[in-house]
Each structure stands twice: as C-alpha cells, then as structure tokens.
Design a protein around this motif. Structure first.
Motif, PDB file in Angstrom:
ATOM      1  N   GLN A 273       0.751  -1.116  -0.059  1.00  0.00           N
ATOM      2  CA  GLN A 273       0.008   0.010  -0.103  1.00  0.00           C
ATOM      3  C   GLN A 273       0.821   1.430   0.081  1.00  0.00           C
ATOM      4  O   GLN A 273       0.659   2.094  -0.620  1.00  0.00           O
TER       5      GLN A 273
ATOM      6  N   ASN B 267       1.851   6.902  -6.896  1.00  0.00           N
ATOM      7  CA  ASN B 267       1.055   7.805  -7.388  1.00  0.00           C
ATOM      8  C   ASN B 267       1.415   9.258  -6.683  1.00  0.00           C
ATOM      9  O   ASN B 267       1.132  10.293  -7.539  1.00  0.00           O
ATOM     10  N   ALA B 268       2.322   9.436  -5.946  1.00  0.00           N
ATOM     11  CA  ALA B 268       2.608  10.685  -5.479  1.00  0.00           C
ATOM     12  C   ALA B 268       3.718  11.118  -6.445  1.00  0.00           C
ATOM     13  O   ALA B 268       3.877  12.402  -6.600  1.00  0.00           O
TER      14      ALA B 268
ATOM     15  N   ARG C  82       2.349   1.769  -3.361  1.00  0.00           N
ATOM     16  CA  ARG C  82       1.470   2.200  -4.371  1.00  0.00           C
ATOM     17  C   ARG C  82       1.372   3.854  -4.005  1.00  0.00           C
ATOM     18  O   ARG C  82       1.247   4.503  -4.844  1.00  0.00           O
ATOM     19  N   GLN C  83       1.041   4.283  -3.061  1.00  0.00           N
ATOM     20  CA  GLN C  83       0.864   5.516  -2.574  1.00  0.00           C
ATOM     21  C   GLN C  83       2.373   6.509  -3.101  1.00  0.00           C
ATOM     22  O   GLN C  83       2.064   7.412  -3.491  1.00  0.00           O
ATOM     23  N   GLN C  84       3.369   5.828  -2.966  1.00  0.00           N
ATOM     24  CA  GLN C  84       4.675   6.589  -3.394  1.00  0.00           C
ATOM     25  C   GLN C  84       4.564   6.857  -4.831  1.00  0.00           C
ATOM     26  O   GLN C  84       4.984   7.586  -5.386  1.00  0.00           O
TER      27      GLN C  84
END
Length: 80
Positions: free
Chosen positions: A27, A34-35, A30-32
């Motif tokens: 998770q 997307n950022a 994926r956040q990194q």
C-alpha cells in the motif's frame, strides 16, 4: 493449552503479522508511485493533438484567455 497448539497458534499469529506487513508495504509503495506522478505524467495522458488543434482553431481573444487561465491553474497547482 497443549504445547503443540500453542506453537501452532504462535505460528499462525506470526504468519498473520507477516501478511499484514506485506500488505502495508504494498500500500505504501502504491502511494509513493501515485505521489511521484507529477504534472508532466498527467499531461502525457491527455490527448495532446486534439487539444492543440482545438485551441489553434479558437478565435485569438478566446485563445489568449484560455492560455492565461491554463497558466494560472498551473501556477496554483504547483504552488499548493
């Protein structure tokens, strides 16, 4: 509790904890990702040719207003 049952319970708890940590790392990854997708990545997803062609066919006064608005939006986006 029987010794083998305690060991089995501990093993299951460790496996559950390992799975939870694996899910958490996926998770965060994926956040990194997307950022990391910046304005250039978003711009590359737009249908460039169609937008440029439509903008080129607009009247000069409207085209100037649209470019000014797009520039202001870009400044606001980059600032905040």
């Amino acid at each position: 509790m029987h010794k083998s049952l305690k060991e089995e319970q501990q093993l299951l708890q460790l496996q559950a904890e390992a799975l939870r940590l694996k899910l958490l790392t996926n998770q965060l990854r994926r956040q990194q990702e997307n950022a990391g997708a910046g304005l250039l990545d978003l711009a590359s997803q737009l249908p460039k040719a169609g937008l440029v062609w439509r903008l080129a066919n607009k009247p000069r006064k409207l085209r100037s207003k649209l470019l000014l608005g797009a520039g202001l939006l870009a400044v606001l986006y980059l600032r905040f």
